[in-house]
Design an enzyme around this catalytic site. Structure first.
Site, mmCIF file in Angstrom:
data_model
loop_
_atom_site.group_PDB
_atom_site.id
_atom_site.type_symbol
_atom_site.label_atom_id
_atom_site.label_comp_id
_atom_site.label_asym_id
_atom_site.label_seq_id
_atom_site.Cartn_x
_atom_site.Cartn_y
_atom_site.Cartn_z
ATOM 1 N N SER A 1 -3.531 5.954 -20.106
ATOM 2 C CA SER A 1 -5.000 6.036 -20.094
ATOM 3 C C SER A 1 -5.608 6.196 -21.481
ATOM 4 C CB SER A 1 -5.431 7.224 -19.226
ATOM 5 O OG SER A 1 -4.644 8.357 -19.526
ATOM 6 N N VAL B 1 3.601 13.624 -14.531
ATOM 7 C CA VAL B 1 5.030 13.359 -14.792
ATOM 8 C C VAL B 1 5.925 14.558 -14.452
ATOM 9 C CG1 VAL B 1 4.694 11.594 -16.591
ATOM 10 C CG2 VAL B 1 4.849 14.008 -17.256
ATOM 11 N N ASN C 1 6.114 7.411 -22.054
ATOM 12 C CA ASN C 1 5.199 7.705 -23.169
ATOM 13 C C ASN C 1 4.444 9.024 -23.007
ATOM 14 O OD1 ASN C 1 3.050 6.996 -25.352
ATOM 15 N ND2 ASN C 1 1.876 7.212 -23.454
ATOM 16 N N TYR D 1 7.988 21.745 -29.543
ATOM 17 C CA TYR D 1 7.607 20.324 -29.429
ATOM 18 C C TYR D 1 8.714 19.442 -30.037
ATOM 19 C CZ TYR D 1 5.152 15.911 -30.223
ATOM 20 O OH TYR D 1 4.798 14.582 -30.242
ATOM 21 N N LYS E 1 11.291 16.528 -28.325
ATOM 22 C CA LYS E 1 11.428 15.153 -28.828
ATOM 23 C C LYS E 1 12.871 14.861 -29.260
ATOM 24 C CE LYS E 1 7.416 13.826 -27.802
ATOM 25 N NZ LYS E 1 7.240 12.734 -26.835
HETATM 26 P P1 NDP Z 1 -2.685 11.350 -26.208
HETATM 27 O O1 NDP Z 1 -2.967 12.801 -26.092
HETATM 28 O O2 NDP Z 1 -3.642 10.460 -26.910
HETATM 29 O O3 NDP Z 1 -2.414 10.723 -24.739
HETATM 30 C C1 NDP Z 1 -1.529 11.382 -23.873
HETATM 31 C C2 NDP Z 1 -1.322 10.566 -22.610
HETATM 32 O O4 NDP Z 1 -0.348 11.247 -21.801
HETATM 33 C C3 NDP Z 1 -2.580 10.456 -21.771
HETATM 34 O O5 NDP Z 1 -2.596 9.194 -21.152
HETATM 35 C C4 NDP Z 1 -2.422 11.571 -20.730
HETATM 36 O O6 NDP Z 1 -3.081 11.296 -19.493
HETATM 37 C C5 NDP Z 1 -0.901 11.533 -20.527
HETATM 38 N N1 NDP Z 1 -0.375 12.795 -20.003
HETATM 39 C C6 NDP Z 1 -0.382 14.019 -20.590
HETATM 40 N N2 NDP Z 1 0.189 14.936 -19.771
HETATM 41 C C7 NDP Z 1 0.579 14.255 -18.651
HETATM 42 C C8 NDP Z 1 1.214 14.640 -17.444
HETATM 43 N N3 NDP Z 1 1.574 15.915 -17.186
HETATM 44 N N4 NDP Z 1 1.452 13.675 -16.525
HETATM 45 C C9 NDP Z 1 1.084 12.398 -16.749
HETATM 46 N N5 NDP Z 1 0.477 11.977 -17.869
HETATM 47 C C10 NDP Z 1 0.222 12.904 -18.799
HETATM 48 O O7 NDP Z 1 -1.237 11.271 -26.918
HETATM 49 P P2 NDP Z 1 -0.565 10.122 -27.812
HETATM 50 O O8 NDP Z 1 -0.957 8.806 -27.305
HETATM 51 O O9 NDP Z 1 -0.759 10.455 -29.219
HETATM 52 O O10 NDP Z 1 0.981 10.412 -27.492
HETATM 53 C C11 NDP Z 1 1.764 9.596 -26.634
HETATM 54 C C12 NDP Z 1 3.233 9.934 -26.881
HETATM 55 O O11 NDP Z 1 3.555 9.687 -28.256
HETATM 56 C C13 NDP Z 1 3.582 11.403 -26.613
HETATM 57 O O12 NDP Z 1 4.850 11.459 -25.999
HETATM 58 C C14 NDP Z 1 3.643 12.006 -28.008
HETATM 59 O O13 NDP Z 1 4.490 13.113 -28.064
HETATM 60 C C15 NDP Z 1 4.185 10.830 -28.805
HETATM 61 N N6 NDP Z 1 3.925 10.905 -30.237
HETATM 62 C C16 NDP Z 1 2.631 10.890 -30.728
HETATM 63 C C17 NDP Z 1 2.401 10.980 -32.091
HETATM 64 C C18 NDP Z 1 1.028 10.990 -32.695
HETATM 65 O O14 NDP Z 1 0.919 11.239 -33.912
HETATM 66 N N7 NDP Z 1 -0.026 10.727 -31.949
HETATM 67 C C19 NDP Z 1 3.531 11.072 -33.043
HETATM 68 C C20 NDP Z 1 4.828 11.051 -32.421
HETATM 69 C C21 NDP Z 1 5.001 10.963 -31.076
HETATM 70 P P3 NDP Z 1 -4.654 11.690 -19.280
HETATM 71 O O15 NDP Z 1 -5.438 10.707 -20.131
HETATM 72 O O16 NDP Z 1 -4.914 11.498 -17.841
HETATM 73 O O17 NDP Z 1 -4.816 13.092 -19.767
#
Ligand code: NDP
Length: 249
Positions: free
Chosen positions: A16, A66, A92, A157, A161
């Site tokens: 999303s 999840v 993701n 965290y 990872k």
């Molecule tokens: P965002 O916070 O922008 O988005 C997180 C997404 O995960 C949203 O779609 C959210 O859904 C969903 N989500 C969170 N908790 C749950 C749950 N319990 N069940 C289902 N869905 C869930 O994060 P990013 O896009 O930045 O991160 C995505 C991945 O990349 C993560 O695993 C993060 O650890 C990893 N990452 C990110 C980095 C960064 O700098 N941004 C760096 C390294 C890794 P909803 O919209 O409904 O809340």
């Protein structure tokens, strides 16, 4: 890249917002039939589906936490009903919480582990069951540079990872002989809601350590996902692909 994922059924958790949203949009552009999950931001999820439909792509969004096994089962049932197969799973969805060890509450540990570790475990197990029948599939797990190198103030965290990396390599050994490849991506600093609260001075400090001189964007990760999901990477298994502008070399 047009057609690289033509007719491939791709599930991305947390599609999303942020990185997951970019993965959903870009993979749909190259032909994937996308299923994306969300937990709390329904409108954002529906906007992603709408954007894909506007370009004549295939997409559906399902609410699924999840951490919840019943939700995971429901997602897989809907995929079976709608498509009859799953070709690509992208684990993701994730959350980040930063704290020094002595400040970290047990509840925070439990939440991070349930979301960042149990989630990928539940989805991988469920998807692998279907992929085994097809004798093919791709699992792509989103880790982080801090999972490889650690980070002060992010012990839990980072630990979640690091789990993703051990999990990826072990699954690659277990599922490779059955036609399923499993790889991970370790993003660096990517401009999404997740890092919204990072202070300017920390941003400046991080930026000075990135040879490419910019913070990453979600499309940088989506392009790596397309590579690992497509035939371009058919002999790549059990690897961790750093997508961080050279932040860690
Ligand atoms: P965002 O916070 O922008 O988005 C997180 C997404 O995960 C949203 O779609 C959210 O859904 C969903 N989500 C969170 N908790 C749950 C749950 N319990 N069940 C289902 N869905 C869930 O994060 P990013 O896009 O930045 O991160 C995505 C991945 O990349 C993560 O695993 C993060 O650890 C990893 N990452 C990110 C980095 C960064 O700098 N941004 C760096 C390294 C890794 P909803 O919209 O409904 O809340």
């Amino acid at each position: 890249m047009t057609g690289l994922l033509e007719n491939k059924v791709l599930l991305v958790t947390g599609g999303s917002r942020g990185i997951g949203k970019a993965i959903a949009l870009r993979c749909a552009e190259v032909g994937a039939k996308v299923i994306l999950t969300w937990v709390s931001h329904e409108e954002s999820a529906m906007d992603v589906v709408h954007e894909i439909h506007l370009k004549n792509g295939s997409a559906m969004a399902i609410q699924a936490d999840v951490r919840n096994e019943d939700d995971v089962k429901q997602v897989m049932n809907e995929i079976k009903k709608e498509h009859g197969k799953i070709d690509i799973l992208v684990n993701n969805a994730g959350i980040m919480k930063n704290n020094l060890l002595l400040m970290t509450k047990t509840e925070e540990f439990d939440l991070l582990v349930a979301t960042n570790c149990k989630g990928p475990f539940l989805f991988s197990r469920a998807a692998a069951k279907l992929m085994l029948k097809q004798k093919s599939g791709r699992i792509i797990n989103i880790s982080s540079v801090v999972g490889v190198y650690g980070s002060k103030g992010q012990s839990v965290y980072s630990g979640t990872k690091s789990f993703i990396i051990g999990f990826t390599k072990s699954l690659a050994k277990e599922l490779g002989p059955l036609g399923i490849t499993v790889n991970a991506i370790a993003p660096g600093f990517i401009d999404t809601d997740l890092i919204m609260d990072v202070k300017d001075e920390i941003r400046r400090d991080l930026l000075s350590n990135i040879p490419l001189g910019r913070i990453g964007n979600s499309d940088d990760i989506a392009k790596a996902v397309i590579f690992l999901a497509s035939d371009l990477s058919s002999y790549i298994n059990g690897q961790v692909l750093g997508v961080d502008g050279g932040q860690v070399i």
